[in-house]
Design an enzyme around this catalytic site. Structure first.
Site, mmCIF file in Angstrom:
data_model
loop_
_atom_site.group_PDB
_atom_site.id
_atom_site.type_symbol
_atom_site.label_atom_id
_atom_site.label_comp_id
_atom_site.label_asym_id
_atom_site.label_seq_id
_atom_site.Cartn_x
_atom_site.Cartn_y
_atom_site.Cartn_z
ATOM 1 N N PHE A 138 1.487 28.083 5.360
ATOM 2 C CA PHE A 138 1.808 29.506 5.512
ATOM 3 C C PHE A 138 1.679 30.169 4.153
ATOM 4 C CE2 PHE A 138 4.197 33.386 5.442
ATOM 5 C CZ PHE A 138 3.755 34.000 6.596
ATOM 6 N N ASP A 160 1.863 27.331 -4.146
ATOM 7 C CA ASP A 160 2.511 28.511 -3.559
ATOM 8 C C ASP A 160 4.004 28.221 -3.495
ATOM 9 O OD1 ASP A 160 3.652 30.458 -1.995
ATOM 10 O OD2 ASP A 160 2.068 30.485 -0.477
ATOM 11 N N LYS A 191 9.161 36.683 -3.163
ATOM 12 C CA LYS A 191 10.484 36.609 -2.535
ATOM 13 C C LYS A 191 11.639 36.771 -3.529
ATOM 14 C CE LYS A 191 9.155 34.876 1.862
ATOM 15 N NZ LYS A 191 8.157 33.918 2.271
HETATM 16 C C1 LIG Z 1 6.762 34.383 2.653
HETATM 17 C C2 LIG Z 1 5.658 33.574 2.135
HETATM 18 C C3 LIG Z 1 4.412 34.149 1.802
HETATM 19 C C4 LIG Z 1 4.094 35.593 2.065
HETATM 20 O O1 LIG Z 1 4.953 36.486 1.410
HETATM 21 P P1 LIG Z 1 5.025 38.011 1.926
HETATM 22 O O2 LIG Z 1 5.891 38.674 0.894
HETATM 23 O O3 LIG Z 1 5.652 37.982 3.283
HETATM 24 O O4 LIG Z 1 3.651 38.539 1.959
HETATM 25 C C5 LIG Z 1 3.451 33.326 1.268
HETATM 26 N N1 LIG Z 1 3.667 32.018 1.061
HETATM 27 C C6 LIG Z 1 4.844 31.429 1.377
HETATM 28 C C7 LIG Z 1 5.024 29.968 1.112
HETATM 29 C C8 LIG Z 1 5.863 32.178 1.937
HETATM 30 O O5 LIG Z 1 7.010 31.591 2.277
#
Ligand SMILES: *Cc1c(COP(=O)(O)O)cnc(C)c1O
Length: 404
Positions: free
Chosen positions: A142, A227, A256
């Protein structure tokens, strides 16, 4: 359902695209680890906006920094310098052991930026022929919701209906280093991976996986991009999840909790040999690196460091995991976690129903893909609060027993 709650929910259902299916609670305010609904009822927030609230709701130091900055200047655009961005990114790079940063807003924008950076490095530094660069990603990833990112998602809900997919991505299984070794070729510029797959249901790879990834990427001259939008900034009991494996990636994507939940802030961090390749006009963002975001980001990092949130996540996570592991129920398949990123997996697709039970008991949590409930409270949570939250989970589990 209560009349007031019902009114907001019906309005949302009428006026908003149905790209979410929220639990039936309308939150009116929040503080620390608690959220309160429109009737003032209190709930343990054990989702923390998908780990954007590591510092807790409305942390006073972060709110104060935001208020201070709102008395000065909020947005300048990058057409000019501002006095907040540099110090914020210097602090962030210091924590991450990286040389340079590129500030953006949402997580997905951060990932898009990392993709562009890896490709640019592939062409300019590695000498990959134009338009031939490949990035390797893993199944069940994700990374966000933009068209390019969903194009390499293996989740049909994310991908189908939004093609054609952007070319240049190759998918391999997660937690399989030899698959990475086989997938790399002379046109591979990067490997993009979550050190723990959060959205996939808190999937933790084998202890040697990231070490192997590091070795392969170094040997093959491929950028290792972690990520850590969800796993970073203390969540897993270390500042970065890769620290648990003792490895350094070439690039971090953060988001985040970089803002403590006040504001969308993301950033890509890497060495000068990567981010130094951008030249004026090759990338940008109107809001990226703005002074309000930077002041908030800077305070958010201070809170994580000064309040030792990674250490608390480790201690409280260990306690919560221990309590959850003591649940003896035939419907539980597995309990697993690192720090305060914890998954409770069922044998049947009942995770959403279970979250409804938790809601009734006064606890907010979210299912991922029907089978797993994720527990990820703010990292400021205390021992007695862990025990109280566990009591709610325990009672919810018992009520399932009674119904069967
Ligand atoms: C939440 C998340 C994203 C995307 O972040 P947004 O601010 O919602 O665009 C990307 N990678 C990971 C691992 C995430 O948990």
């Amino acid at each position: 359902m209560d009349a007031k709650t019902n009114r907001f929910i019906s309005l949302d259902e009428r006026i908003t695209a149905h790209n979410y299916s929220p639990l039936p609670i309308v939150i009116s305010r929040a503080k620390g680890i608690f959220a309160y609904d429109v009737y003032g009822r209190r709930y343990f927030d054990m989702l923390s906006a998908y780990s954007a609230l590591n510092q807790g709701h409305l942390h006073p130091k972060i709110v104060a920094a935001a208020k201070r900055q709102l008395g000065k200047v909020s947005l300048t655009s990058r057409a000019f310098h501002n006095e907040q961005m540099g110090p914020f990114l210097e602090k962030l790079c210091g924590l991450a052991g990286m040389e340079m940063a590129l500030p953006m807003n949402s997580g997905a924008e951060g990932v898009e930026t990392a993709i562009k950076a890896m490709r640019l490095w592939g062409y300019k530094a590695k000498g990959i022929p134009e338009d031939m660069a490949e990035i390797i990603v893993v199944a069940d990833n994700f990374h966000g919701r933009t068209t390019t990112i969903v194009g390499f998602s293996s989740d049909p809900d994310s991908r189908i209906g939004f093609g054609p997919a952007t070319p240049g991505f190759k998918t391999i299984p997660y937690d399989d280093a030899s698959a990475l070794e086989r997938a790399v070729n002379k046109n591979t510029c990067g490997f993009l991976v979550e050190p723990i797959q959060g959205e996939a249901g808190v999937r933790i790879p084998s202890p040697i996986y990231l070490k192997e990834v590091r070795r392969i990427c170094t040997e093959q001259n491929v950028l290792f991009c972690a990520d850590e939008i969800q796993t970073g900034l203390g969540r897993t009991g270390a500042m970065f999840c890769v620290d648990n494996s003792g490895v350094r990636p070439d690039m971090f994507v953060l988001g985040k909790a970089l803002s403590g939940g006040l504001y969308p802030i993301s950033a890509v961090l890497a060495g000068r040999e990567v981010l130094g390749l951008f030249t004026p006009g090759t990338h940008g963002s109107t809001f990226g690196g703005n002074p309000l975001a930077s002041a908030i980001g800077s305070a958010s990092l201070d809170v994580i460091v000064k309040e030792k949130l990674a250490k608390n996540a480790l201690e409280m996570g260990t306690l919560f995991l221990e309590r959850l592991s003591s649940l003896d129920h035939p419907l539980i398949r597995e309990v697993r976690g690192r720090g305060l990123l914890i998954g409770l997996e069922f044998r049947k697709p009942i995770a959403k129903d279970f979250c409804r039970l938790l809601l009734k008991g006064g606890l907010l949590a979210k299912d991922t893909h029907q089978y797993t409930v994720r527990f990820a409270p703010p990292l400021i949570i205390k021992k007695a609060q862990i025990e109280a939250a566990f009591k709610i989970v325990y009672n919810a589990m018992n009520s399932i027993k009674e119904r069967e």
